[in-house]
Design a protein around this motif. Structure first.
Motif, PDB file in Angstrom:
ATOM      1  N   GLU A 184       0.830  -1.207   0.000  1.00 23.05           N
ATOM      2  CA  GLU A 184       0.000   0.000   0.000  1.00 23.05           C
ATOM      3  C   GLU A 184       0.860   1.251   0.000  1.00 23.05           C
ATOM      4  OE1 GLU A 184      -3.841  -1.827   2.270  1.00 23.05           O
ATOM      5  OE2 GLU A 184      -2.774  -0.148   3.213  1.00 23.05           O
ATOM      6  N   SER A 185       1.875   1.216   0.855  1.00 20.92           N
ATOM      7  CA  SER A 185       2.773   2.361   0.913  1.00 20.92           C
ATOM      8  C   SER A 185       3.432   2.583  -0.431  1.00 20.92           C
ATOM      9  CB  SER A 185       3.829   2.104   1.995  1.00 20.92           C
ATOM     10  OG  SER A 185       4.908   2.955   1.811  1.00 20.92           O
TER      11      SER A 185
ATOM     12  N   PHE B  51       0.978   4.054  -2.867  1.00 22.80           N
ATOM     13  CA  PHE B  51       0.740   5.468  -2.548  1.00 22.80           C
ATOM     14  C   PHE B  51       1.858   6.340  -3.099  1.00 22.80           C
ATOM     15  CE2 PHE B  51      -0.488   9.179  -0.379  1.00 22.80           C
ATOM     16  CZ  PHE B  51       0.606   9.687   0.277  1.00 22.80           C
TER      17      PHE B  51
END
Lengths: 146, 648
Positions: free
Chosen positions: B295-296, B299
């Motif tokens: 997810e990081s 992002f």
């Protein structure tokens, strides 16, 4: 014998008339030669063109020079006066409407001896001319002619 | 001396080494004491069983010491090797003598009297004990040397099997496991000590063999450390338990066997379930961490991609592009596939490319942000654009620069606007210059000749004529003043502001002197506060004070006792606003909004002269300093003008 002439360089007829009137009002009787623009002024000083045949040693006591003129502007005339050995030492008084800093700086850098702004008010102008006359024709000691 | 281990030894399975060394040594010492003090329990542990031979005890201590020294890694491994070799020697000697059928009696010299006095077979080192010493001695020696560690561990495993099966033999009362033919059997305490030492030898090297798995910090190590002892101990104990119950007559053989099978199945199943859940848990945690990482990553990717500025990344070695965002593609006109792997030299003319490369090298060397306020680049579709670029080095985990990150802003439009502004300014200057010369000349003629008429020909005109002429002159003079003010106003707008520390008190006093000189007849009570320090352009401040104080002078003309004050209002000791106050004519506050408009006047020209540009000039200057100006007044009660300047 050399008379102390004044060379007045100005393209504006009205200004010439007013200046001559101011000189007259101050009882300055020296002969005044009027040049209508820069070219004529240089022709006079260097005894060329319309003034060929004039005695080169007969130079004006002081030159009253306007800045805004067609063909050759006042600053260029100044430059040429200062560039020529014969005329290098003649006092030149810039007589002009403008008080722009640019004009002031360029005039002094170009070797003008003095800078006068023509006032609109005629009595003031007369007074200014009186000072001019007193100083450059009477008080000031000119460089010797060769 | 080797210093191979990176991990602190406290975190590896090797911590059992001192434990087993202590255990073995203790059992040996206790046995020796048992011989000295004639205690059968001390030297045999089990009543009626064979006792540990004294020389065996010595050899055990020797091995224990060797292992302990290896664990500590402090002293010379030579000592550890020597100790191991000593045990090896004992073992080999005994084996040789057994095989040759001779009795060297080297295992008899210690406590010989007690050995002879003991009941049962004469106590000697057992052959299987000797075999263990041979194997374990060789193993420990190899481990101490640091060569052929795998072989060493294999030998230790073999010794361990022999010893452990001897232990099992005692447990299960199965003599053949601990006795070779009719020779004296391995003592129980010897068997335990040898098993322990074998285990020690297996794990003394934390980076090798079984120690690696057992020391592992992951799920595997966790499970192995708990499962292995169970899987070894549980069947051993269950079996013994079963036999004991059978011998005690609690149940029949078949029942016993069946019970053991059932319990084993249950226990092992339980262990497997436990292990599986432990591994699953570890797996879950791993997956969650991966998800968060993903997810990081997504992002960051998204941010990079969607930034409305051109962003690019080059690798430090060859300054080739490794990343380009969409804005960058749009700007340059090349897709990222065309860009990645190439360097500046593939796209831009050599001079531009060299310029970029040298700047990049500066960034990487200097380790700080490099700001390039303007650089032209040639794009594929959009001509030449001007960019404002900032580049920064991106370090790797070792702190050395690995990448170069660049962010570029397209300032072409802004530069264009700036250029246009410059052009406009120049045109304005030319206009001003022209006005300065060309408007004044005809004005001179009008005023000059009118005055000439008045002077020389006043007698030709009647009184009305003269008055008309006078009005022409006055009009011309007024126009001249207006032109002067206009020129000045325009010039002030264009002038550069050069801020420095200014003492307004000094300027005010100087202006006052000038005003006094021009109007020497008047007596004015002047108060100028001290220390009016501020940061501003000195010339422009002078103009402000000339205008405000000039106004004060002008509008107090009709007073008896004119009073002018220059000062500052203070808040907490610092000047918050400057003021010029007079007790003159004042004005009606309802017209205050017209005060600063150019050429607007609040008084008739007949009462007080002026062009109406002075206050507009003041306002312009004050605003250019980031401040503001305002006034308070009442008709006949004086006026105060306040102004502020931006601090700093």
């Amino acid at each position: 014998m050399n008379e102390r002439t004044i060379l007045l360089v100005d393209d504006n007829e009205d200004d010439v008339a007013l200046t001559l009137r101011a000189l007259e009002k101050n009882n300055i009787c020296n002969k005044v030669v009027v040049a209508r623009d820069g070219v004529e002024a240089l022709e006079f000083l260097h005894c060329e063109g319309a003034h060929a045949g004039r005695d080169p040693a007969d130079l004006p006591q002081v030159v009253l020079l306007d800045l805004n003129m067609p063909r050759l502007g006042g600053l260029e005339v100044l430059q040429r006066i200062r560039a020529d050995e014969r005329t290098q030492t003649i006092p030149v008084v810039i007589l002009t409407s403008s008080r722009e800093e640019r004009d002031l700086v360029q005039s002094y850098k170009g070797g003008a001896n003095s800078y006068i702004q023509k006032p609109v008010d005629f009595p003031q102008f007369t007074e200014a001319v009186r000072h001019l006359g007193l100083y450059w024709l009477v008080l000031n000691v000119a460089a010797p002619r060769r | 001396m080797d210093r191979a281990a990176a991990e602190p030894r406290g975190h590896t399975i090797s911590v059992v080494v001192p434990v087993v060394a202590a255990l073995a040594s203790a059992s040996a010492v206790v046995a020796l004491a048992g011989w000295a003090l004639d205690s059968e329990i001390a030297r045999a542990w089990l009543p009626g069983a064979a006792a540990m031979n004294p020389v065996t005890a010595l050899a055990l201590v020797s091995l224990a010491a060797s292992l302990w020294l290896q664990y500590r890694r402090e002293s010379s491994s030579r000592l550890a090797q020597a100790l191991a070799l000593a045990a090896l020697l004992f073992g080999v000697l005994k084996l040789a003598s057994v095989l040759a059928g001779t009795d060297l009696r080297f295992d008899h010299f210690l406590f010989s009297r007690q050995l002879d006095a003991a009941p049962g077979l004469p106590n000697r080192m057992a052959p299987n004990t000797a075999l263990c010493f041979t194997l374990l001695g060789a193993s420990t020696w190899l481990l101490a040397r640091g060569r052929r560690i795998a072989l060493g561990e294999l030998l230790a495993l073999a010794a361990g099997c022999v010893a452990f099966f001897a232990v099992l033999g005692y447990l299960y009362d199965f003599v053949d496991l601990y006795r070779v033919s009719t020779q004296i059997p391995m003592a129980f305490n010897t068997a335990v000590a040898l098993s322990a030492l074998s285990l020690g030898a297996l794990v003394v090297r934390p980076g090798h063999g079984v120690a690696v798995i057992l020391s592992s910090r992951g799920a595997g190590g966790y499970v192995a450390r708990r499962l292995l002892p169970c899987v070894i101990a549980v069947p051993a104990l269950l079996g013994a338990l079963r036999l004991w119950g059978e011998h005690a007559g609690l149940y029949e053989t078949e029942t016993g066997a069946l019970m053991m099978v059932v319990v084993t199945i249950l226990l092992l199943t339980g262990l497997v379930v436990w292990a599986a859940s432990a591994l699953d848990r570890a797996d879950e945690e791993q997956k969650a961490a991966e998800r968060a990482l993903r997810e990081s990553s997504v992002f960051l990717e998204s941010v990079f991609e969607n930034l409305p500025l051109m962003v690019f990344v080059k690798e430090a070695a060859g300054l080739r592009f490794v990343r380009y965002n969409r804005a960058g593609e749009d700007m340059i006109g090349y897709s990222r596939e065309e860009l990645i792997g190439k360097s500046d030299h593939d796209f831009f003319p050599p001079e531009e490319a060299d310029f970029f490369t040298s700047k990049d090298r500066d960034v990487l060397r200097g380790g700080t942000i490099v700001d390039i306020p303007e650089e032209p680049i040639h794009t594929r579709n959009r001509g030449t654009r001007i960019l404002h670029t900032r580049k920064v080095p991106v370090p790797g985990t070792d702190g050395e620069p690995r990448f170069l990150l660049g962010i570029s802003e397209d300032i072409t439009e802004r530069k264009q606007a700036e250029r246009e502004l410059e052009v406009l300014n120049r045109e304005l200057e030319a206009f001003s210059y022209s006005v300065s010369h060309d408007l004044r000349a005809p004005l001179r003629a009008i005023v000059g000749f009118s005055q000439a008429l008045l002077e020389d020909h006043s007698t030709s005109l009647d009184e009305t004529g003269n008055k008309l002429l006078a009005r022409i002159v006055a009009g011309g003079q007024r126009m001249s003043d207006l032109i002067d003010d206009l020129i000045e106003f325009s010039r002030l707008n264009r002038a550069d502001i050069r801020c420095q520390q200014v003492d307004l008190s000094e300027v005010a006093r100087d202006v006052a002197r000038g005003l006094q000189e021009m109007d020497g007849a008047r007596e004015i009570e002047l108060h100028v506060a001290d220390d009016l320090h501020t940061r501003a352009d000195p010339r422009l401040m002078r103009v402000v004070l000339e205008n405000l104080m000039g106004n004060a002078w002008k509008f107090t003309r009709r007073n008896d006792g004119a009073r002018v004050e220059v000062g500052a209002t203070r808040a907490n000791g610092t000047p918050s606003a400057f003021f010029v106050r007079d007790n003159g004519a004042g004005f009606d506050m309802q017209y205050a909004h017209k005060l600063f408009a150019p050429f607007q006047r609040l008084h008739a020209a007949a009462d007080f002269e002026g062009t109406g540009i002075g206050l507009a000039t003041v306002q312009r200057i004050v605003e250019r300093h980031g401040g503001r100006v305002w006034a308070e007044s009442a008709v006949g009660a004086g006026t105060t003008f306040y102004f502020t300047l931006q601090e700093g």
